[in-house]
Design an enzyme around this catalytic site. Structure first.
Site, PDB file in Angstrom:
ATOM      1  N   ASP A 308      -2.604   5.495  -4.319  1.00  0.00           N
ATOM      2  CA  ASP A 308      -1.196   5.843  -4.313  1.00  0.00           C
ATOM      3  C   ASP A 308      -1.072   7.181  -3.584  1.00  0.00           C
ATOM      4  O   ASP A 308      -2.059   7.898  -3.421  1.00  0.00           O
ATOM      5  CB  ASP A 308      -0.676   5.960  -5.747  1.00  0.00           C
ATOM      6  CG  ASP A 308       0.779   6.365  -5.795  1.00  0.00           C
ATOM      7  OD1 ASP A 308       1.568   5.816  -5.017  1.00  0.00           O
ATOM      8  OD2 ASP A 308       1.121   7.247  -6.596  1.00  0.00           O
ATOM      9  N   ASP A 507      -1.304   7.567 -10.084  1.00  0.00           N
ATOM     10  CA  ASP A 507      -0.823   8.606 -10.998  1.00  0.00           C
ATOM     11  C   ASP A 507       0.622   8.298 -11.344  1.00  0.00           C
ATOM     12  O   ASP A 507       1.522   8.703 -10.633  1.00  0.00           O
ATOM     13  CB  ASP A 507      -0.942   9.977 -10.332  1.00  0.00           C
ATOM     14  CG  ASP A 507      -0.349  11.089 -11.174  1.00  0.00           C
ATOM     15  OD1 ASP A 507      -0.401  10.965 -12.397  1.00  0.00           O
ATOM     16  OD2 ASP A 507       0.154  12.071 -10.598  1.00  0.00           O
ATOM     17  N   ASP A 511       1.943   2.799 -11.179  1.00  0.00           N
ATOM     18  CA  ASP A 511       0.600   2.397 -10.760  1.00  0.00           C
ATOM     19  C   ASP A 511      -0.146   1.630 -11.846  1.00  0.00           C
ATOM     20  O   ASP A 511      -1.220   1.082 -11.581  1.00  0.00           O
ATOM     21  CB  ASP A 511      -0.220   3.640 -10.380  1.00  0.00           C
ATOM     22  CG  ASP A 511       0.415   4.418  -9.250  1.00  0.00           C
ATOM     23  OD1 ASP A 511       0.863   3.786  -8.284  1.00  0.00           O
ATOM     24  OD2 ASP A 511       0.471   5.661  -9.329  1.00  0.00           O
TER      25      ASP A 511
END
Length: 778
Positions: A308, A507, A511
């Site tokens: 991410d 995070d 996610d």
């Protein structure tokens, strides 16, 4: 009953270990019959427990190494070796306890997701405000969401609002949503209270969908098969064939018992867990918590890494990137000090970035007075003798912004940043540009991952394609997947998993589904626990993602050492089994030999405790302190770099005053160049010591020389212009002709570009090596 089930393995370990110690004491010191009775009881306990485990495995249609343990325990009791049987029982209990700790994650993964979900909603009715269970909200209900509250259901805004959508999109910047815009459940109201009209029930809303995605991803994940069980598939039948064959051919049942005794699978039951636990311990020392041996093995096998963006490859929170002043007559440092002083009393995320920037520059802040907050517009107050206002452009400058403000808008659009405008004593003074900066250690981490065996790196984010693409290029990923919601991320994981074992790093709540679906999910929890850390197999507790590459190397080494311990231990056991089957190794001697083999296998496994190859850069305490001092000086010079662009922007094709340029050159000579020379003399040598060679600092050294050269050129140009003015060749004294302005701007913009690139190189190549104050590496 539930309490007993959750602690049965722990109780088995405690009871068997305690009884073994007591029984061994009586066995050695007397009375020996007591000791023998206790040891027999421990072995019998192990026999019963292993029989239960075998029955459970049969029901689940699984093959298990516990078959060998059961046969070994039965054989030990048959030939009168209760001590060996008791030791086997303890080893059984130890292995099961370790496995149970790893499996406990499955019962906790959804806890934070469920806890974060709102239980109630504030429904507006004709009679006023009514707190109702969130499940009672119906489509069309009017819902009030106060500041800081989580939006309970999907809805449409009745008036404009400011929302923190990072939990779903990963984007750290607050988003302004106009009236009529659709809002998803799970986001946080970051502005004044807002009203929305529900467009979905709680079970049909976005946040509930995220929870369901996690559950589906967990259900689709294949269970981890222990390496010991895979070996047992071959070893168990071989043991039985040798034992039965020795008995049948010789007619001596003692040979069969001897084979079973030396076949005790202690290397499988203890040596492998020791190596794995050693790896878990070493990873924890660098701030990486790996949740069990299964996660460690999958981490070692990972070949495709997905990241991410926000909070992972970037800092995850806005930081001041530039200060744009309305004119060169305004002192940028003083304006920042005044704005930060006012923002000290604000809880807004952008206020924190401005205060942090001022603190990094060692500015002395004052406590403001007469502070007033205009919801949706900004903040005003008095700092010392000045009236200060911070907020939106329209609130600071009215409906017709000046040219410099329009320039700020263009830069915001180009850079994907945010702006906060400031006025001092009623006069617009400038604007602060804020962005989510890339982590300095991110490019180094990606390179280290490739060295550790990662063959493909993918950036998958809910952010815009332009912002994600810029981060991907700088960090060095192979592919960028932008504008992806949680379901899209889950699909990306599924697609990539078809090619090789995957590792997902994220995070945030958005996610969590991808973390659960990946071969290994890695979460960053350095800023506090999140739902992602609950759904992940690996959690980074330090704010350094380069620790992930070291964790992979540790996992690979631990798995390799475990395999070596099992191979050597079981190989020697196999040789001993053959010797026992031929009648040359009686049961008692076989038990002693097996203990020697066990000790050897454990000794091999303990190698995993020793440090291995990592990418961690170790620095002496003195070098760390020197680097931190230089970093403080580095941060203090950022204002000088910002001034370069401001001065260049203010130069026009008309006759421009040289006074701002001369003042800037003076600051470059007195503030910037001494710092760059200190970097050359102090920072580069410590980098060479840490990285092992002067080649690692060659680029920075060359840039230092170029900066000094360009500042010298600027000084010579100014001296020439001033000399021409004195000789009357350029007309007005202290002003530059149009052709001179072109050269001045070219020099200033070039110097600005070099310094921006150089600062980024220093942060990545030098300051990212320095451990933070709370890092385990320091």
């Amino acid at each position: 009953m539930e309490w007993w089930r959750s602690r049965a393995d722990l109780m088995l370990f405690v009871v068997s270990t305690g009884l073994l110690l007591v029984g061994a004491y009586f066995w050695v010191s007397g009375p020996r019959p007591w000791g023998e009775t206790i040891l027999v009881a421990v072995a019998a306990l192990g026999l019963v427990v292993s029989a239960w485990w075998i029955a459970r495995a049969i029901r689940n249609r699984e093959f298990t190494v516990d078959v060998i343990a059961f046969l070994a325990l039965a054989g030990a009791l048959w030939v009168g070796e209760p001590l060996a049987g008791a030791v086997i029982t303890v080893m059984l209990a130890t292995g099961q306890l370790l496995e149970d700790r790893a499996a406990a994650r499955a019962r906790r993964e959804l806890s934070l997701l469920v806890e974060r979900a709102p239980r109630t909603a504030r429904r507006l009715t004709a009679d006023g405000l009514d707190d109702v269970p969130v499940d009672d909200v119906r489509v069309g209900d009017r819902i009030l969401v106060r500041t800081g509250e989580v939006v309970p259901v999907d809805g449409r805004l009745s008036a404009a609002g400011v929302l923190d959508e990072s939990a779903l999109t990963g984007e750290p910047m607050p988003v302004e949503r106009p009236a009529g815009d659709q809002v998803r459940s799970g986001v946080v109201n970051a502005g004044p209270p807002v009203e929305l009209r529900a467009t979905a029930t709680a079970t049909e809303s976005t946040y509930a969908g995220v929870v369901r995605l996690v559950q589906q991803a967990q259900a689709s994940s294949a269970p981890f098969v222990r390496a010991a069980d895979r070996v047992a598939i071959i070893f168990v039948p071989l043991t039985l064939v040798l034992a039965v064959g020795a008995w049948a051919l010789s007619g001596d049942s003692v040979r069969a018992v001897a084979v079973l005794v030396v076949a005790t699978p202690c290397p499988l039951l203890l040596a492998a867990p020791i190596a794995i636990m050693s790896g878990l311990s070493r990873a924890a020392r660098i701030g990486v918590v790996i949740k069990g041996g299964g996660a460690l093995e999958r981490l070692a096998a990972g070949r495709i890494m997905l990241f991410d963006k926000t909070g992972t490859l970037t800092q995850g929170q806005p930081a001041l990137s530039d200060v744009v002043m309305a004119s060169t007559d305004v002192d940028a440092t003083e304006v920042l000090r005044l704005a930060a002083s006012l923002d000290q009393v604000s809880t807004h995320v952008l206020a924190s970035a401005i205060v942090t920037a001022a603190v990094q520059r060692d500015l002395e802040l004052e406590l403001p007075t007469e502070v007033r907050e205009e919801h949706g517009y900004g903040l005003s107050g008095r700092v010392g003798s000045h009236d200060v206002r911070l907020g939106k452009a329209a609130w600071i400058m009215g409906d017709t912004p000046p040219a410099w403000a329009r320039q700020v808008r263009r830069r915001v659009d180009l850079d994907g940043s945010l702006s906060v405008f400031v006025a001092v004593d009623g006069v617009p003074a400038g604007a602060f540009l804020l962005e989510d900066p890339i982590r300095p250690d991110a490019p180094r981490m990606v390179r280290a991952l490739r060295e550790a065996g990662i063959t493909r790196v993918v950036l998958v984010t809910g952010d815009r394609a332009d912002a994600a693409g810029a981060v991907g290029r700088i960090v060095g990923v192979d592919t960028v997947l932008a504008d992806r919601d949680p379901a899209d991320k889950l699909a990306a994981i599924t697609l990539e998993s078809d090619g090789a074992a995957t590792i997902m790093v994220g995070d945030g709540v958005n996610d969590a589904p991808a973390l659960a679906a990946a071969g290994v999910g890695v979460a960053l929890a350095s800023h506090g626990a999140t739902a992602s850390s609950e759904a992940a197999d690996v959690v980074l507790t330090v704010d350094r993602i380069d620790a992930l590459a070291d964790a992979i190397l540790i996992a690979q080494r631990s798995r390799r050492v475990a395999f070596q311990a099992v191979t050597v231990g079981m190989g020697l056991s196999l040789v001993a089994m053959v010797v026992a089957a031929l009648g040359y190794l009686p049961p008692t001697a076989g038990a002693l030999l097996q203990e020697v083999i066990d000790v050897l296998a454990i000794a091999i496994a303990l190698r995993a405790v020793l440090p291995g190859r990592t990418h961690t850069v170790t620095m002496p305490a003195l070098d760390i302190e020197t680097a931190r001092q230089l970093r403080a000086e580095h941060d203090a010079t950022l204002a000088v770099v910002e001034q370069i662009r401001a001065v260049a922007d203010a130069l026009t094709s008309e006759r421009s005053s040289l006074a701002p340029v001369s003042a800037l050159h003076q600051r470059l000579e007195t503030d910037l160049l001494p710092h760059e020379r200190a970097d050359q003399a102090l920072l580069l040598p410590l980098m060479s010591r840490a990285l092992g060679g002067a080649d690692a600092t060659a680029t920075l050294s060359r840039t230092h020389a170029e900066i000094e050269h360009q500042v010298g050129r600027l000084g010579r140009l100014l001296a020439g212009l001033e000399r021409d003015a004195r000789e009357g060749q350029t007309g007005e004294t202290g002003a530059a002709a149009p052709e001179d302005v072109v050269e001045l701007r070219r020099l200033l913009y070039g110097l600005y570009g070099i310094l921006r690139l150089h600062n980024a190189q220093e942060e990545e190549g030098a300051f990212s090596l320095v451990p933070t104050a709370h890092s385990p590496r320091s």
